[in-house]
Write an enzyme that holds these catalytic residues in place. Sequence first.
Site, mmCIF file in Angstrom:
data_model
loop_
_atom_site.group_PDB
_atom_site.id
_atom_site.type_symbol
_atom_site.label_atom_id
_atom_site.label_comp_id
_atom_site.label_asym_id
_atom_site.label_seq_id
_atom_site.Cartn_x
_atom_site.Cartn_y
_atom_site.Cartn_z
ATOM 1 N N TYR A 40 21.457 -30.175 13.685
ATOM 2 C CA TYR A 40 21.395 -29.755 12.997
ATOM 3 C C TYR A 40 21.885 -28.428 12.448
ATOM 4 C CZ TYR A 40 18.700 -25.794 10.609
ATOM 5 O OH TYR A 40 17.966 -24.354 9.753
ATOM 6 N N ARG B 159 19.579 -14.786 19.217
ATOM 7 C CA ARG B 159 19.113 -14.341 19.396
ATOM 8 C C ARG B 159 18.066 -13.584 18.178
ATOM 9 N NH1 ARG B 159 22.290 -10.467 14.776
ATOM 10 N NH2 ARG B 159 21.211 -12.542 13.799
ATOM 11 N N ARG C 245 9.022 -21.411 12.542
ATOM 12 C CA ARG C 245 10.420 -21.339 13.048
ATOM 13 C C ARG C 245 11.081 -22.448 14.237
ATOM 14 N NH1 ARG C 245 12.279 -18.350 8.351
ATOM 15 N NH2 ARG C 245 12.990 -17.049 9.882
ATOM 16 N N PHE D 215 39.640 -12.766 8.872
ATOM 17 C CA PHE D 215 37.883 -13.713 8.518
ATOM 18 C C PHE D 215 37.650 -14.277 9.676
ATOM 19 C CE2 PHE D 215 36.075 -16.857 6.075
ATOM 20 C CZ PHE D 215 35.541 -16.478 5.730
HETATM 21 MG MG MG Z 1 18.123 -21.159 7.156
#
Ligand code: MG
Length: 511
Positions: A185, A232, A242, A302
């Site tokens: 995922y 977190r 979720r 970056f």
């Molecule tokens: Mg998402």
Amino acid sequence: MPSAAAELSRAVRRPDELVALLRYKRKAERATRALREDTRAAPHWAFAYDSLTRVSRSFALVIMELQPELRNPVCVFYLVLRALDTVEDDTRADAARRAALCRQFYTFLDLPTQRGPQQPWSTSDFGEGAEKTLLERFPQVLTCFHHLKPEYRAIIRDITKRMGGGMADHIDDVACDTVADYDLYCHYVAGLVGYGLSDMFAASGAEEACFSDRTELSNSMGLFLQKTNIIRDYLEDSNDGRTFWPRQIWSTYSAALADFADPNNRKVAMPALNHMLTDALRHVPDCIEYMSHVRNPHVFNFVAIPQVMAIATLAECFNNGAVFESKVKIRRSLTAKLVLRTTSMPALYQLFFDYAVSMLRRINPADPSADAARTLLNKIIDVCAPHVPPAPDLVIPNVLSIVAFCGLSSYVLKRRADHYDGAVFTWRSAGGIMEPRDMLAVAMLFLVCVYLFSFFLLPYFSRAQMEEFRRLEIARRQLADEQHRLRRAGKLTSDTVPPLPAAPASHYIEG
Ligand code: MG
């Protein structure tokens, strides 16, 4: 959200962070002003950068500071994926509709930008606030997309397609069962971003062409950021229904993931949290290696700044029950300080080294993940240590201070003996005052004593204390191993087992 006054009061207590916060704000204002000038004639780009600053506090500045060749494609890449993520995340909408839209999202990128009711990207009922606006005005982002070079468009299209498919699978499956599912995922939602960015760095010529081939390292860069956010955001995700923490980890400690939010379950929640943190730490050596290959300073800033923020957040969450009470965040002033410090690989090694040592100190030896966490943290320390400048060599100052101490104290004692007819330790026994050179010698002796105590004796005591803790922990482990061995051999029953001594109070035990 902490108020500006609270933020300022915290920063005032740390003057270095206050200075960093002010410098950071000035830097952000300068970058925003420059971009406003650049995009004055192109409203679609003005919207894109304005939207970027509204939807992302952490990425906006690092994107805006990229060179123009990379800045525009990376900005569009971020906004497209953010729009896709908004569709994925909005649990108010029907799951089947969200999954279908995620799968199709990449096809929207090549549609004409004239918006109408028949257009399939009419997804404006998703999200809230700035994200909702982003979707409502998504055709402006598409106009930007159409202005990009074909190689950047191909990268964005490909990653959006793969990510949308992976998100749709997760919406269908609802939860991650195993750690492998969790990794997969995170690969879809973040590892693929790493792939896309590496491809862009190579395509722009800012980095070598081989950057595209570093897929494992690129994936780890994304996984480390994503896993830190997932840990977190436990409470926020739990409240929104979720689930990202893999069942394989949390079910070891509790029957339901939501139980960890109950303060009465803190005893089982903490090992689960530390298990999740340890899992995230395994990606860090890859991340350091990826960043060590970056040559362009703009690209380095970056990629490195979000990684430094992630390790700082992970360290803040480490063995910290506050994760189950609120969203753990690093102070804005500390964020500013870290952003300004992350300018080169030596600075990055130092920051990762410091955070790894800080986590190593906070390992609870009784935690089931303690050994694994210690091994991973020591690995990070080993990677960084050769690049971290050693503490200043104080041998010569220490020797000089001891010589000065002996010389000055002999002088002072002799002068007192001369002055007070041999009564060295009786203050003013014979009256009179010392001469200026004697006062100077006493003042110097005082300074030498302060130096010896602060730079020599205090660290010595601290090291001796660490050694004692270490010795106690080793003895405790040996005793536990011996008991385990005897129990397995049937020579020890639970009635006859003497209790193990408690673990040392300090957790700074290197494995
Ligand atoms: Mg998402």
